[in-house]
Design an enzyme around this catalytic site. Structure first.
Site, PDB file in Angstrom:
ATOM      1  N   ARG A  40       0.828  -1.206   0.000  1.00 41.57           N
ATOM      2  CA  ARG A  40       0.000   0.000   0.000  1.00 41.57           C
ATOM      3  C   ARG A  40       0.866   1.261   0.000  1.00 41.57           C
ATOM      4  NH1 ARG A  40      -4.570   0.239   4.500  1.00 41.57           N
ATOM      5  NH2 ARG A  40      -2.829   1.024   5.745  1.00 41.57           N
ATOM      6  N   GLU A  47     -16.376   6.036   4.920  1.00 47.25           N
ATOM      7  CA  GLU A  47     -15.566   5.709   6.090  1.00 47.25           C
ATOM      8  C   GLU A  47     -15.444   6.943   6.959  1.00 47.25           C
ATOM      9  OE1 GLU A  47     -11.384   5.099   5.498  1.00 47.25           O
ATOM     10  OE2 GLU A  47     -11.305   6.434   3.774  1.00 47.25           O
ATOM     11  N   LYS A  87      -2.670   7.045   1.688  1.00 49.82           N
ATOM     12  CA  LYS A  87      -2.422   7.736   2.951  1.00 49.82           C
ATOM     13  C   LYS A  87      -1.461   8.880   2.667  1.00 49.82           C
ATOM     14  CE  LYS A  87      -3.117   4.152   6.476  1.00 49.82           C
ATOM     15  NZ  LYS A  87      -4.086   4.807   7.370  1.00 49.82           N
TER      16      LYS A  87
HETATM   17  C1  PLP Z   1      -5.264   3.972   7.820  1.00 52.76           C
HETATM   18  C2  PLP Z   1      -6.670   4.264   7.525  1.00 52.76           C
HETATM   19  C3  PLP Z   1      -7.676   3.284   7.661  1.00 52.76           C
HETATM   20  C4  PLP Z   1      -7.429   1.930   8.272  1.00 52.76           C
HETATM   21  O1  PLP Z   1      -6.519   1.141   7.564  1.00 52.76           O
HETATM   22  P1  PLP Z   1      -5.777  -0.067   8.278  1.00 52.76           P
HETATM   23  O2  PLP Z   1      -4.935  -0.651   7.230  1.00 52.76           O
HETATM   24  O3  PLP Z   1      -6.829  -0.997   8.754  1.00 52.76           O
HETATM   25  O4  PLP Z   1      -5.012   0.523   9.412  1.00 52.76           O
HETATM   26  C5  PLP Z   1      -8.960   3.604   7.251  1.00 52.76           C
HETATM   27  N1  PLP Z   1      -9.245   4.827   6.757  1.00 52.76           N
HETATM   28  C6  PLP Z   1      -8.313   5.790   6.626  1.00 52.76           C
HETATM   29  C7  PLP Z   1      -8.699   7.104   6.049  1.00 52.76           C
HETATM   30  C8  PLP Z   1      -7.001   5.547   7.016  1.00 52.76           C
HETATM   31  O5  PLP Z   1      -6.087   6.515   6.918  1.00 52.76           O
END
Ligand code: PLP
Length: 332
Positions: A79, A213, A179
């Site tokens: 990722r 989300e 991210k």
């Molecule tokens: C990091 C993150 C998540 C969760 O991802 P994981 O891989 O489960 O830690 C969900 N939404 C956002 C916006 C994030 O930055």
């Protein structure tokens, strides 16, 4: 260490060592172990002006045998590379990312608390070229490093209050599944407003009435023995926690239902029965939502008192993360 990392605010205590590599003259240099204070960034660095940054968040857990092991590092490494490509940052080799994670875990193993604490890891890539004239092209220099932070639980416990946002998106379409720092800055105004108006913990983004989300966690709804969650789109972050829980769900007797989830439907599930609404993420693990506030109306999640599914799913995941149970053999 004087400060107890488990009770200190999440992410404010740092391990003494981190793996790092500089990208110069077109390639990443061999990894080195450095101290966090060894990294300095020039005021003209590309990242500070043009936002060339991406990061990952994963945890290493102390195992029942005393060793410390990262949870699904390959998924996070992949990722990070996807994010780097999207940000036009130079991509390290996949193997270099894995090696950096593993050597950072090893170097900070003695600072890793026992469960529910862990070693939170932040792989980061930033554009460091000193050039404020480079607004229109990628940085030619970068640093990749893996910061380590011994942590306790992210949420204090109890259930969360979310305010639903249907007008503004969390991020831009091209950055929804990466991210990158600006995404979090974009959400801050809304989160602050939700906190000021309602004492809310987070904002649930449902642009155009479709649930996506929250600012930093995915969302799943457990009703009966079904887990419903929005199907993956480019618009939101594809969580490794979400993926892991959905992969474990059938072994716990749940049916997984991934599809578009309308806000109206979520609200009628909440009013109809004792469903549970859960946030999932590396930091949040599995955290129950107690109240959803939409258009000024409070919707109380009846199942949040018992938290039966939250506890069941969290325990199953943590048992694998801490080596009590083996991970499914096909997990990368
Ligand atoms: C990091 C993150 C998540 C969760 O991802 P994981 O891989 O489960 O830690 C969900 N939404 C956002 C916006 C994030 O930055």
């Amino acid at each position: 260490m004087d400060i107890d990392p488990v009770t200190a605010p999440f992410g404010t205590v740092f391990g003494p060592k981190m793996a790092a590599s500089r990208f110069i003259d077109g390639s990443y240099q061999p990894l080195e172990m450095v101290a966090p204070d060894d990294i300095s960034v020039h005021p003209a660095a590309h990242v500070l002006h043009y936002g060339s940054s991406c990061f990952e968040g994963l945890k290493a857990h102390r195992q029942v045998d005393g060793s410390v092991k990262a949870f699904r590092p390959a998924r996070h490494a992949q990722r990070l590379l996807n994010s780097a490509a999207r940000l036009r940052l130079p991509e390290p080799e996949f193997e270099m990312v894995l090696a950096a994670i593993n050597s950072t875990v090893e170097a900070n193993a003695s600072s890793t608390p026992y469960s529910p604490g862990s070693l939170y890891l932040r792989p980061v890539i930033i554009g460091t070229e000193r050039n404020i004239g480079a607004a229109g092209r990628p940085a030619k220099e970068a640093i990749f490093y893996v910061l380590a932070s011994p942590v306790g639980p992210y949420f204090a416990g109890g259930s969360l209050t979310l305010v639903v946002e249907t007008d503004l998106p969390r991020t831009t379409p091209q950055f929804g599944s990466v991210k990158t720092g600006a995404n979090y800055a974009m959400a801050l105004g809304l989160i602050e407003r939700a906190a000021a108006e309602y004492g809310a913990d987070q904002v649930l983004f449902a642009p155009g009435g479709q649930v996506e989300e929250t600012g930093a966690s995915n969302i799943i709804v457990v009703h009966g023995d079904t887990i419903t969650t929005p199907a993956l789109t480019d618009g939101f972050l594809h969580g490794v926690t979400r993926e892991s829980l959905l992969e474990l769900a059938p072994t716990l007797g749940y049916t997984v239902d991934e599809r578009t989830l309308a806000l109206d439907e979520l609200l009628s599930l909440i009013s109809a029965n004792g469903c549970e609404v859960l946030l999932t993420g590396t930091a949040a693990v599995v955290s129950p939502v107690g109240t959803l506030i939409h258009a000024g109306v409070h919707h109380y999640v009846a199942g949040a008192d018992a938290n039966m599914h939250a506890a069941r799913l969290r325990n199953a995941l943590v048992a694998i993360q801490t080596g009590v149970n083996e991970a499914p053999s096909d997990w990368p």
